[in-house]
Design a protein around this motif. Structure first.
Motif, short mmCIF file in Angstrom:
data_model
loop_
_atom_site.label_atom_id
_atom_site.label_comp_id
_atom_site.label_asym_id
_atom_site.label_seq_id
_atom_site.Cartn_x
_atom_site.Cartn_y
_atom_site.Cartn_z
N ALA A 1 -8.16 5.75 4.87
CA ALA A 1 -8.38 6.36 6.19
C ALA A 1 -7.72 7.74 6.23
O ALA A 1 -6.69 7.97 5.61
CB ALA A 1 -7.83 5.47 7.28
N SER A 2 -8.31 8.64 7.00
CA SER A 2 -7.77 10.00 7.11
C SER A 2 -6.73 10.06 8.22
O SER A 2 -6.47 9.08 8.91
CB SER A 2 -8.90 10.98 7.41
OG SER A 2 -9.52 10.65 8.63
N GLY A 3 -6.14 11.22 8.41
CA GLY A 3 -5.16 11.43 9.46
C GLY A 3 -3.94 12.16 8.93
O GLY A 3 -3.78 12.31 7.71
N THR A 4 -3.11 12.62 9.83
CA THR A 4 -1.92 13.37 9.44
C THR A 4 -1.03 12.53 8.53
O THR A 4 -0.61 12.98 7.47
CB THR A 4 -1.13 13.81 10.69
OG1 THR A 4 -1.99 14.61 11.51
CG2 THR A 4 0.11 14.60 10.32
N TYR A 5 -0.71 11.31 8.96
CA TYR A 5 0.19 10.44 8.19
C TYR A 5 -0.63 9.48 7.33
O TYR A 5 -0.55 8.27 7.46
CB TYR A 5 1.13 9.70 9.14
CG TYR A 5 2.00 10.66 9.91
CD1 TYR A 5 3.06 11.30 9.30
CD2 TYR A 5 1.72 10.96 11.24
CE1 TYR A 5 3.85 12.21 9.99
CE2 TYR A 5 2.51 11.87 11.94
CZ TYR A 5 3.56 12.50 11.30
OH TYR A 5 4.33 13.40 11.99
N SER A 6 -1.41 10.05 6.43
CA SER A 6 -2.36 9.28 5.62
C SER A 6 -1.90 9.17 4.16
O SER A 6 -0.94 9.82 3.74
CB SER A 6 -3.73 9.97 5.65
OG SER A 6 -3.63 11.25 5.03
N HIS A 7 -2.62 8.35 3.42
CA HIS A 7 -2.40 8.26 1.98
C HIS A 7 -2.62 9.63 1.34
O HIS A 7 -1.79 10.09 0.56
CB HIS A 7 -3.39 7.25 1.36
CG HIS A 7 -3.01 5.83 1.56
ND1 HIS A 7 -2.18 5.14 0.71
CD2 HIS A 7 -3.37 4.93 2.51
CE1 HIS A 7 -2.04 3.90 1.11
NE2 HIS A 7 -2.75 3.74 2.23
N TRP A 8 -3.76 10.27 1.65
CA TRP A 8 -4.12 11.55 1.04
C TRP A 8 -3.03 12.59 1.25
O TRP A 8 -2.74 13.40 0.36
CB TRP A 8 -5.46 12.05 1.59
CG TRP A 8 -5.90 13.32 0.94
CD1 TRP A 8 -5.75 14.58 1.42
CD2 TRP A 8 -6.56 13.46 -0.32
NE1 TRP A 8 -6.28 15.50 0.54
CE2 TRP A 8 -6.78 14.83 -0.54
CE3 TRP A 8 -6.98 12.54 -1.29
CZ2 TRP A 8 -7.40 15.33 -1.68
CZ3 TRP A 8 -7.60 13.04 -2.43
CH2 TRP A 8 -7.81 14.40 -2.62
N THR B 1 -10.70 9.72 -7.43
CA THR B 1 -11.46 8.50 -7.68
C THR B 1 -10.83 7.35 -6.90
O THR B 1 -9.65 7.03 -7.10
CB THR B 1 -11.47 8.17 -9.20
OG1 THR B 1 -12.00 9.29 -9.90
CG2 THR B 1 -12.31 6.94 -9.48
N SER B 2 -11.60 6.75 -6.02
CA SER B 2 -11.04 5.75 -5.09
C SER B 2 -10.54 4.48 -5.78
O SER B 2 -9.71 3.77 -5.21
CB SER B 2 -12.07 5.39 -4.02
OG SER B 2 -13.19 4.77 -4.61
N THR B 3 -11.02 4.16 -6.98
CA THR B 3 -10.56 2.96 -7.67
C THR B 3 -9.29 3.20 -8.49
O THR B 3 -8.79 2.29 -9.13
CB THR B 3 -11.67 2.39 -8.59
OG1 THR B 3 -12.07 3.43 -9.50
CG2 THR B 3 -12.85 1.90 -7.78
N CYS B 4 -8.78 4.42 -8.47
CA CYS B 4 -7.54 4.76 -9.16
C CYS B 4 -6.35 4.62 -8.22
O CYS B 4 -6.53 4.52 -7.00
CB CYS B 4 -7.59 6.20 -9.67
SG CYS B 4 -8.86 6.50 -10.92
N THR B 5 -5.16 4.60 -8.77
CA THR B 5 -3.94 4.70 -7.98
C THR B 5 -3.23 5.94 -8.44
O THR B 5 -2.72 6.01 -9.56
CB THR B 5 -3.04 3.45 -8.16
OG1 THR B 5 -3.77 2.31 -7.68
CG2 THR B 5 -1.76 3.57 -7.37
N SER B 6 -3.22 6.95 -7.57
CA SER B 6 -2.63 8.24 -7.89
C SER B 6 -1.41 8.51 -7.01
O SER B 6 -1.36 8.08 -5.86
CB SER B 6 -3.66 9.36 -7.66
OG SER B 6 -3.07 10.63 -7.85
N PHE B 7 -0.45 9.25 -7.57
CA PHE B 7 0.71 9.69 -6.81
C PHE B 7 0.78 11.21 -6.77
O PHE B 7 1.79 11.78 -6.36
CB PHE B 7 1.99 9.10 -7.41
CG PHE B 7 1.95 7.60 -7.54
CD1 PHE B 7 1.72 6.80 -6.44
CD2 PHE B 7 2.12 7.00 -8.77
CE1 PHE B 7 1.66 5.41 -6.55
CE2 PHE B 7 2.06 5.62 -8.90
CZ PHE B 7 1.84 4.83 -7.79
N GLU B 8 -0.29 11.87 -7.19
CA GLU B 8 -0.34 13.33 -7.14
C GLU B 8 -0.27 13.78 -5.69
O GLU B 8 -0.98 13.25 -4.84
CB GLU B 8 -1.64 13.83 -7.78
CG GLU B 8 -1.62 15.29 -8.13
CD GLU B 8 -0.56 15.64 -9.17
OE1 GLU B 8 0.07 16.69 -8.98
OE2 GLU B 8 -0.37 14.87 -10.14
#
Length: 174
Positions: free
Chosen positions: A108-115, A69-76
């Motif tokens: 934003a996507s990418g190797t060094y991304s948030h995700w 969920t984009s409005t959450c802040t996750s560290f998973e």
């Protein structure tokens, strides 16, 4: 003699790091021992425990921690080095730090991304901005117009309007 002591220190540090990773609750190693760039992923619970330990806070516009969920802040699935980098920043700066973006979808996507666990966003406070600008090297403007600074350890701090976007390649000297 100094080289022998340095090598001995690095070996001991490697063993202690390996033990800490085995013992760390919620930690999992991704990849094989031969991959130098393999990242250690941690759980949301492990990250929040690490952040509490040094007085870091976090918030989300959705008041939640669901990674999908984009409005959450996750560290998973945050990289252990990113969590350690946040701890290092808190200790070194002495500033109040509030994390507003983690590994949740919507960045934003990418190797060094948030995700992929490499980035954290911080609320924009005067103390933090002064610390970054006075201690790190200005490296120019990113493609999206954000001004950037690089720490001595190589992590990148980008000023994105209302927050700091930090890319952690390592723990920042932890």
């Amino acid at each position: 003699m100094k080289a022998v002591k340095a090598l001995r220190f690095l070996r001991i540090r490697s063993v202690l790091t390996a033990l800490a990773l085995v013992i760390a609750p919620g930690a999992a190693v991704i990849g094989t021992a031969g991959e130098a760039s393999a990242a250690t992923k941690i759980s949301h619970a492990t990250a929040t425990s690490m952040f509490r330990e040094v007085g870091l806070t976090w918030s989300s516009s959705g008041n939640c921690s669901n990674r999908n969920t984009s409005t959450c802040t996750s560290f998973e699935q945050l990289n252990l080095a990113s969590a350690q980098g946040a701890q290092t920043l808190k200790r070194a700066s002495g500033c109040a730090l509030n994390i507003t973006g983690g590994t949740e979808t919507g960045h934003a996507s990418g190797t060094y991304s948030h995700w992929n666990g490499y980035k954290l966003d911080y609320s924009k406070y005067t103390c933090l901005g002064n610390y970054i600008k006075n201690n790190f090297a200005y490296i120019g403007v990113r493609g999206d117009g954000a001004q950037q600074w690089r720490s001595g350890s190589g992590n990148i701090y980008a000023e994105e309007g209302n927050h700091w976007d930090v890319t952690y390649y390592n723990c920042g000297g932890c």
